[in-house]
Design a protein around this motif. Structure first.
Motif, short mmCIF file in Angstrom:
data_model
loop_
_atom_site.label_atom_id
_atom_site.label_comp_id
_atom_site.label_asym_id
_atom_site.label_seq_id
_atom_site.Cartn_x
_atom_site.Cartn_y
_atom_site.Cartn_z
N ARG A 163 1.13 -1.09 -0.10
CA ARG A 163 -0.16 -0.30 0.22
C ARG A 163 0.46 1.47 0.41
NH1 ARG A 163 -3.99 -1.11 4.85
NH2 ARG A 163 -4.51 1.48 4.13
N PHE A 164 1.83 1.20 0.31
CA PHE A 164 2.79 2.16 0.65
C PHE A 164 3.78 2.27 -0.28
CE2 PHE A 164 7.62 3.47 1.22
CZ PHE A 164 7.76 4.55 1.04
N ARG A 169 4.56 6.05 -5.80
CA ARG A 169 4.74 6.72 -6.29
C ARG A 169 4.40 7.77 -6.70
NH1 ARG A 169 2.59 2.40 -10.66
NH2 ARG A 169 0.76 2.34 -9.48
N ASP A 170 2.84 7.95 -7.09
CA ASP A 170 1.80 9.70 -6.52
C ASP A 170 2.65 10.85 -5.66
OD1 ASP A 170 -0.05 10.95 -7.24
OD2 ASP A 170 0.38 11.28 -5.30
N MET A 171 3.40 10.45 -4.68
CA MET A 171 3.82 10.74 -4.03
C MET A 171 5.80 11.26 -4.75
SD MET A 171 1.91 11.84 -1.89
CE MET A 171 2.30 12.86 -1.16
N GLN A 172 6.64 10.37 -5.12
CA GLN A 172 7.44 10.73 -5.21
C GLN A 172 7.17 11.55 -6.80
OE1 GLN A 172 10.86 10.14 -5.01
NE2 GLN A 172 11.71 8.77 -6.38
N ASN A 173 5.96 10.99 -7.72
CA ASN A 173 6.09 12.38 -8.63
C ASN A 173 5.84 13.45 -8.81
OD1 ASN A 173 5.49 11.58 -11.99
ND2 ASN A 173 3.30 11.80 -11.86
N TYR A 174 4.40 13.41 -7.47
CA TYR A 174 5.06 14.40 -6.99
C TYR A 174 6.13 15.96 -6.87
CZ TYR A 174 4.34 18.74 -3.79
OH TYR A 174 4.36 19.15 -2.88
N ARG A 175 6.87 15.14 -6.27
CA ARG A 175 8.05 16.21 -5.73
C ARG A 175 8.78 15.67 -6.53
NH1 ARG A 175 8.07 11.82 -1.76
NH2 ARG A 175 9.89 10.78 -2.70
N HIS A 176 9.20 15.65 -7.84
CA HIS A 176 10.09 15.30 -8.53
C HIS A 176 9.14 16.67 -9.63
CE1 HIS A 176 12.88 11.76 -8.11
NE2 HIS A 176 12.34 12.92 -7.32
N SER A 358 2.09 7.04 4.86
CA SER A 358 2.06 6.90 3.48
C SER A 358 2.12 8.11 2.67
CB SER A 358 0.64 6.11 3.17
OG SER A 358 1.06 4.80 3.55
N TYR A 359 1.47 8.94 2.55
CA TYR A 359 1.31 9.82 2.17
C TYR A 359 1.54 11.32 3.04
CZ TYR A 359 -1.82 7.31 -0.82
OH TYR A 359 -2.52 6.61 -1.37
N PHE A 360 0.81 12.47 3.54
CA PHE A 360 1.20 13.61 4.46
C PHE A 360 2.57 13.71 4.18
CE2 PHE A 360 -2.70 13.27 7.09
CZ PHE A 360 -3.35 13.59 6.29
N LEU A 361 3.92 12.77 4.83
CA LEU A 361 4.92 12.88 5.44
C LEU A 361 6.13 12.18 3.94
CD1 LEU A 361 6.45 10.20 7.91
CD2 LEU A 361 7.64 10.88 5.75
N PHE A 362 5.24 12.57 2.96
CA PHE A 362 5.84 11.43 1.76
C PHE A 362 5.59 12.92 0.60
CE2 PHE A 362 6.66 7.92 3.76
CZ PHE A 362 8.12 7.70 3.47
N ALA A 363 4.94 14.58 0.70
CA ALA A 363 4.47 15.29 0.54
C ALA A 363 6.20 16.37 1.05
CB ALA A 363 3.06 15.67 0.46
#
Length: 428
Positions: A163-164, A169-176, A358-363
């Motif tokens: 799940r993480f 994958r979504d958060m990596q795409n955002y940060r990049h 899984s989401y907030f932290l990796f934003a």
């Protein structure tokens, strides 16, 4: 006949004598054998002591090599282990060129420390809980903004990790900055202008609600039922470079992002929108410079609503992404720390915890802050064996540090550590 008897007597005596000698010889050999065994066992027992004694004699007598000169107080070289020590010795007569070289040396020292720190966080792709979509543990700074890969790694047997990884994958795409153009993104056409910037400047109303930015700030504030059950405003208040559920909203463009960041009116209105949603969640911004947040006066009722309506987790993720994109990246870590502290340390908001991890932290765009937040989460997680949000190598490193700190705490000569020494990076 007599001679035969004499011969038999002699033979019997000889045989008896030989038997006695043989018996004595066997006894002697047995005694010698037992003594040798005792001697060898004794040598084996005392061999380590003898070895250490010989080693001590070697170091005491032959510590200096044949070609190594003996140094005295006169010819002993001056210790210059640090640039600060050099500057202290030659504080008056230090030439300008030497001072420059000291500054360069100091920079090199800091660079070496940075390399050592990065080496500690270097992980292999074979490490347990290594996620191919998470650049938190990459040691190359340039990789944080690169359009890297992405090959899907093999499935893990741990369902939380799977799940993480999907979230990563979504958060990596955002940060990049969205390098994967293959995703479903509706780009603004040339004739559309900059609708999100126009909305934040009060020149355009949202759709389909038909509200100006001032209407949201003046009339929607503390109207918690409307903020909860209307789902078309969040894409206008916090636009992204990716689509949302409101198809009347417009995605940000790169040019629009640049214009927005340079416009003080738009940024001021975005800050008001941020405060509006924080109040809806039972939080207040107590420092506009640092982004520090804390519970508001009505936090209990708002926490209950937040915990009951999990679609707000998606809204918070969008808010964090938007603040990082439109000029407030330093607001991300304080808000994420707030949710980690509430869910992991205080035990509030149980239905927000997974999204926070899984989401907030990796934003959070800043890699160093992200690492510190993951460490905080790991140290306060109930069952650390189920912590899947960073590789096992990193977890083992933090566990060793934690056990070392506990030993320090138990040392009466050092004293107990204070509460503020805990890894609460953004205190509330």
């Amino acid at each position: 006949m007599r001679s035969v008897s004499l011969l038999c007597y002699l033979i019997r005596n000889v045989v008896t004598t030989m038997a006695w000698c043989y018996h004595r010889a066997c006894s002697l050999l047995g005694w010698l054998r037992s003594r040798m065994v005792f001697i060898f066992r004794s040598i084996g027992n005392y061999a380590p002591i003898l070895g250490f004694a010989l080693l001590a004699l070697r170091f005491s007598g032959g510590r200096r090599g044949k070609d190594e000169p003996e140094t005295s107080a006169e010819n002993k070289p001056l210790e210059t282990s640090s640039p600060e020590k050099l500057q202290e010795v030659y504080c008056e007569d230090l030439p300008q060129a030497t001072a420059g070289s000291i500054e360069v040396s100091h920079q090199e020292s800091e660079s070496k420390e940075h390399e050592d720190e990065e080496e500690e966080y270097r992980v292999k792709t074979t490490d347990e809980f290594y996620c191919d979509y998470d650049s938190t543990w990459e040691t190359e700074e340039s990789q944080e903004g690169s359009s890297k890969r992405i090959n899907r790694p093999a499935q893990s047997r741990h369902y939380k990790f799977n799940r993480f990884r999907d979230a990563a994958r979504d958060m990596q795409n955002y940060r990049h900055d969205y390098p994967n153009t293959g995703q479903s993104r509706r780009k603004s056409t040339p004739g559309n202008g900059m609708p999100n910037l126009e909305f934040y400047l009060g020149q355009r109303a949202s759709s389909p609600d038909g509200a100006l930015i001032s209407d949201f700030h003046d009339h929607w504030k503390e109207d918690y039922d409307t903020l909860e059950f209307v789902h078309t405003y969040i894409q206008w208040l916090f636009p992204l470079e990716e689509p949302g559920l409101n198809y009347d909203a417009k995605t940000l463009t790169k040019a629009e992002v640049m214009e927005f960041r340079q416009n003080p009116i738009a940024k001021e209105n975005l800050l008001k929108s941020y405060k509006l949603m924080l109040d809806f969640y039972g939080i207040e911004l107590c420092d506009e410079n640092t982004g520090k947040v804390r519970r508001s006066a009505n936090w209990r009722d708002r926490f209950q609503n937040l915990n009951s309506h999990t679609h707000n987790n998606l809204r918070i993720t969008r808010i964090l992404k938007c603040m990082g994109t439109l000029g407030f990246p330093h607001y991300q870590a304080p808000l994420v720390h707030f949710f980690l502290n509430e869910t992991l340390f205080h035990g509030e908001l149980p239905r927000v915890k997974d999204s926070a991890l899984s989401y907030f932290l990796f934003a959070v765009r800043d890699k160093k802050q992200r690492r510190e937040l993951i460490k905080f989460a790991y140290l306060h997680y109930d069952h650390r064996d189920d912590f899947v949000w960073c590789p096992k190598k990193i977890q083992m490193k933090w566990s060793k540090e934690m056990h070392s700190n506990k030993k320090v705490d138990m040392n009466p000569s050092i004293g107990n550590r204070k509460a503020e020494d805990k890894p609460h990076i953004w205190s509330q």
